[in-house]
Design an enzyme around this catalytic site. Structure first.
Site, PDB file in Angstrom:
ATOM      1  N   CYS A 281      40.156  36.861  33.513  1.00 48.57           N
ATOM      2  CA  CYS A 281      41.624  36.882  33.631  1.00 48.57           C
ATOM      3  C   CYS A 281      42.166  35.501  33.998  1.00 48.57           C
ATOM      4  CB  CYS A 281      42.043  37.926  34.663  1.00 48.57           C
ATOM      5  SG  CYS A 281      43.795  37.888  35.077  1.00 48.57           S
TER       6      CYS A 281
ATOM      7  N   CYS B 160      44.154  35.503  37.264  1.00 49.66           N
ATOM      8  CA  CYS B 160      43.252  35.576  38.418  1.00 49.66           C
ATOM      9  C   CYS B 160      42.711  34.191  38.773  1.00 49.66           C
ATOM     10  CB  CYS B 160      42.101  36.540  38.127  1.00 49.66           C
ATOM     11  SG  CYS B 160      42.611  38.235  37.750  1.00 49.66           S
TER      12      CYS B 160
END
Length: 422
Positions: free
Chosen positions: A19, A22
């Site tokens: 991600c 993230c």
């Protein structure tokens, strides 16, 4: 962690290794951990790969990445604010503390009021209203602070019609909850947790959707100090301040810097400075039909919206949803090409090239097959013609042969007759 997590208060980042958001949060999250440790907070900070521990992620209802949750006993609180160190730390300290914080003195009240732009205070003793207040606080502690105090702790300018009471302090004044006029306490607190006038961004606009209010925004350029930009901003501020009693239940006021976000929301290019009113519940919006010159024009525009005479645009109908899909796809393609032209050419050019080659191959294959069939049919017809012609020649030759044979016999008979005559 699963066995012992209820023994402590945990602030957890559920992430996925692939991600991008993230990865962007990771340095901020490290700063959050250091800050919470340095200030001696009882909150433990951690992160968990939700793809490796999917059962635990599912248990806490993790559906996207990153997801930030504060786990306190049997309760799990979602963080929905900006992903900055200060905002996350402030959220953790607020939720980790007591639901209702007591204000024992006027000095403490003044100190808290200086720190918070919006604060709710329950005034009085034990009552059904206090029980409801505690229940609402357990739900909305993720957004704001809740306090309790005795009446003599409040400033002298505060006058309460009766006790117990729930009061919100904001915008330099206070407002008292009235069950008959304001309805459910939870809905009232959810509406009043914002200041009367806001600097609106995409996240704030998303949060305002929970209030059920229309959002009146002056779309301006903060860096532009021209008269028109400052004038529209001041008009919205004056309406928010001077007409609160008329509009605060239905409208939230503010300004937005730049028109990029608003353009994507409205799927249109708005010329700034301008004023727009958004209905975040159904994606409708209202534009003034004439130039807003002063506060009276803005008040008239708002009244036209309330009485239904102003024309609503946009919405969430089928046509608008199709338009949204097309607009989002177009925006995605344009953003990819704008940020990385080579990557855009590769991502979109390669599939198109493959599809084009496949189509060309299919069309070419059909054409060649048709030509071959035509040539074969033509050849077959030609052979048939040649065969037929050959048969006719043979028949002609046979006829000529028979004619020749008959002529010889006649000659013989003629010779015989001549001999007989002799």
């Amino acid at each position: 962690f699963k066995e012992n997590r209820k023994d402590d208060i945990w602030l957890v980042d559920f992430y996925a290794p692939w991600c991008g958001h993230c990865k962007k949060l990771e340095p901020v999250w490290n700063e959050v951990g250091i800050e919470m440790k340095n200030m001696g907070s009882p909150v433990k900070v951690g992160k968990m790969d939700a793809t490796s521990f999917s059962s635990i992620a599912s248990e806490f209802g993790v559906r996207g990445y990153p997801t930030i949750k504060l786990l306190k006993g049997d309760l799990a609180y979602n963080y929905r604010g900006p992903r900055t160190k200060d905002d996350i730390v402030e959220f953790a300290n607020r939720v980790a503390g007591p639901l209702i914080r007591p204000l024992p003195s006027q000095h403490m009240f003044e100190h808290v009021q200086k720190r918070h732009r919006v604060l709710f205070v329950y005034v009085g003793g034990e009552s059904p209203l206090k029980e409801k207040y505690i229940e609402v606080a357990s739900e909305l502690i993720v957004y704001t602070y809740f306090f309790s105090a005795l009446e003599d702790v409040l400033p002298e300018y505060v006058t309460l019609p009766e006790l117990p009471a729930v009061v919100v302090f904001k915008d330099g004044t206070y407002f008292v909850y009235d069950e008959y006029e304001d309805g459910d306490l939870s809905s009232w607190i959810n509406r009043e947790r914002f200041q009367g006038y806001l600097n609106v961004d995409g996240f704030t606009l998303y949060e305002l959707g929970d209030t059920g209010k229309l959002v009146a925004i002056a779309v301006i350029d903060d860096k532009n100090s021209s008269l028109e930009h400052t004038r529209l901003k001041s008009i919205i501020q004056e309406v928010a301040r001077d007409y609160r009693d008329h509009f605060h239940r239905d409208f939230q006021f503010g300004h937005m810097d730049g028109n990029d976000y608003i353009n994507s929301l409205l799927m249109d290019d708005l010329t700034i400075p301008t004023i727009v009113v958004l209905n975040t519940s159904n994606q409708q919006y209202f534009l003034p039909d004439r130039h807003i010159e002063n506060t009276e024009d803005m008040v008239q525009f708002i009244n036209n919206i309330l009485d239904g005479t102003a024309e609503a645009q946009g919405g969430d109908g089928l046509l608008q949803r199709i338009k949204r899909i097309i607009y989002d796809a177009k925006s995605t393609v344009m953003s990819v090409f704008k940020s990385s032209p080579l990557l855009g050419c590769f991502l979109f050019g390669l599939p198109l090239g493959v599809i084009s080659i496949m189509c060309y191959g299919i069309c070419t294959a059909d054409t060649d097959g048709g030509v071959e069939e035509h040539e074969a049919a033509k050849k077959e017809n030609g052979d048939r013609e040649l065969t037929d012609e050959g048969s006719e020649e043979e028949q002609e030759e046979e006829k000529n042969g028979k004619f020749t044979e008959l002529s010889d016999e006649e000659l013989k008979q003629k010779d015989i007759m001549e001999k007989k005559k002799d």
